[in-house]
Design a protein around this motif. Structure first.
Motif, mmCIF file in Angstrom:
data_model
loop_
_atom_site.group_PDB
_atom_site.id
_atom_site.type_symbol
_atom_site.label_atom_id
_atom_site.label_comp_id
_atom_site.label_asym_id
_atom_site.label_seq_id
_atom_site.Cartn_x
_atom_site.Cartn_y
_atom_site.Cartn_z
ATOM 1 N N GLY A 79 -30.938 -54.323 -11.922
ATOM 2 C CA GLY A 79 -31.978 -54.508 -10.927
ATOM 3 C C GLY A 79 -32.327 -55.939 -10.595
ATOM 4 N N SER A 80 -31.612 -56.917 -11.156
ATOM 5 C CA SER A 80 -31.863 -58.315 -10.828
ATOM 6 C C SER A 80 -30.532 -59.023 -10.613
ATOM 7 N N GLU B 60 -29.228 -67.459 -15.616
ATOM 8 C CA GLU B 60 -30.575 -67.152 -15.137
ATOM 9 C C GLU B 60 -30.554 -65.811 -14.420
ATOM 10 N N ARG B 61 -31.749 -65.203 -14.310
ATOM 11 C CA ARG B 61 -31.884 -63.958 -13.555
ATOM 12 C C ARG B 61 -33.027 -64.099 -12.560
ATOM 13 N N HIS B 62 -32.835 -63.519 -11.369
ATOM 14 C CA HIS B 62 -33.837 -63.612 -10.311
ATOM 15 C C HIS B 62 -33.987 -62.253 -9.639
ATOM 16 N N GLY B 63 -35.174 -62.029 -9.090
ATOM 17 C CA GLY B 63 -35.501 -60.709 -8.555
ATOM 18 C C GLY B 63 -34.855 -60.388 -7.230
ATOM 19 N N THR B 64 -34.538 -61.396 -6.421
ATOM 20 C CA THR B 64 -33.945 -61.147 -5.109
ATOM 21 C C THR B 64 -32.688 -61.988 -4.944
ATOM 22 N N ALA C 79 -33.576 -65.574 -3.774
ATOM 23 C CA ALA C 79 -34.012 -66.437 -4.873
ATOM 24 C C ALA C 79 -32.829 -66.843 -5.750
ATOM 25 N N ALA C 80 -31.897 -65.916 -5.937
ATOM 26 C CA ALA C 80 -30.703 -66.217 -6.727
ATOM 27 C C ALA C 80 -29.868 -67.304 -6.055
ATOM 28 N N HIS D 69 -25.189 -58.575 -9.784
ATOM 29 C CA HIS D 69 -26.366 -57.702 -9.719
ATOM 30 C C HIS D 69 -26.342 -56.798 -10.938
#
Length: 331
Positions: free
Chosen positions: A98-99, A33-37, A40-41, A95
């Protein structure tokens, strides 16, 4: 991938590849999965671990590694059981672009994912690589050989017995030898410099010992009877503008769909002019070529990149017309 799925296939592939240096693959980050912050990760990662049955004890690995302690503290605060030694699963965070990518896999017993290859096994792999390096077969002519070899993983090179290639700036013959050994029918190597004798001895190789600009009229005349070329490659020690100029001159020699492989060399003292030169050259190439992209191969130095593309049909026809006009004195 999730906390209930080990990765035996990937681990086995890494362990079985005797030619894969340990210094190249130091860690593998299985991400699902990928998350923006980062927060959240960590939430998602904790949820994956706590939902698994049976619940695993995890070890954290992160890229960059400076994040590992911060992530471990965040997971601990969310109730995730952690251990450096007695872990049953690996929690990964990386990272990337950017995510934050996250993933969890259970240990499958081999330890390659955790950098735990037994010392004896690591020693055996080193011995295998040493034996391969000293095997009777000849080493490549030069390091450049591996650049074209690796470029083949990014674009389908025409390597059939009926295919024909131009290698501009060919000396000492790394790319020429790769193509000839891979089975291509004909390689015309163009360079005022010498080719290695073993490269010249390859049946598919012809060496035009001159500059490309001087060879061009002869090549154009020859192409009228023998047909266009299927591949143009150039690893010349030249900045992006020069490499692009040479390719544009060669377009009348290339069929529609012909593959193009170039090396852009960084001849600049500062990063900004280098990046500007690359962008300007890539913009010029996007006119006559489809699928233009720049890739950083493992065999590339830090001061060069490889550029790939395919000749567009309209570009080939237009270039041929301009070249005929120039030859007849109308341009």
């Amino acid at each position: 991938l999730n906390a209930g799925e080990p990765m035996p296939a990937l681990e086995e592939a890494v362990r079985a590849d005797a030619a894969l240096p340990d210094a190249v693959v130091q860690r593998i980050y299985p991400l699902s999965e990928r998350h923006g912050t980062l927060s959240a990760a960590c939430d998602a990662l904790a949820g994956m671990i706590l939902a698994a049955s049976p619940r695993p004890t995890c070890r954290v690995q992160a890229s960059p590694r400076s994040l590992e302690q911060r992530i471990a503290l965040a997971l601990h605060a969310r109730g995730v059981p952690l251990s450096l030694k007695d872990h049953s699963a690996l929690a990964s965070v990386a990272h990337v672009f950017g995510s934050f990518g996250v993933g969890v896999v259970r240990r499958s017993g081999h330890g390659v994912l955790w950098g735990e290859t037994p010392r004896g096994e690591a020693s055996a792999r080193r011995q295998q690589r040493t034996a391969a390096a000293h095997a009777p077969q000849a080493a490549p002519v030069c390091r450049a050989y591996h650049k074209l070899e690796q470029a083949a993983a990014h674009i389908a090179l025409p390597l059939s017995a009926s295919a024909r290639a131009l290698d501009v700036g060919a000396s000492p013959g790394g790319w020429t030898s790769y193509l000839a050994e891979a089975g291509i029918g004909s390689v015309v190597a163009i360079d005022p410099g010498a080719l290695e004798p073993r490269v010249l001895a390859l049946p598919a190789v012809e060496h035009l010992r001159t500059r490309f600009e001087e060879a061009l009229p002869r090549l154009l005349e020859r192409s009228r009877t023998s047909g266009p070329y299927d591949l143009y490659c150039c690893d010349m020690n030249a900045p992006p503008a020069v490499a692009t100029d040479l390719l544009l001159q060669a377009l009348p020699l290339l069929r529609a769909g012909a593959v193009v492989v170039l090396t852009f060399k960084n001849t600049f003292k500062k990063p900004a002019p280098w990046h500007e030169a690359c962008e300007a050259a890539l913009a010029r190439l996007r006119g006559p070529l489809d699928g233009v992209r720049s890739v950083q191969l493992f065999a590339n130095t830090v001061r060069e990149c490889t550029v790939l593309g395919e000749v567009r049909a309209a570009a080939e026809a237009g270039a041929a017309g301009r070249c005929r006009a120039m030859q007849s004195g109308r341009a």
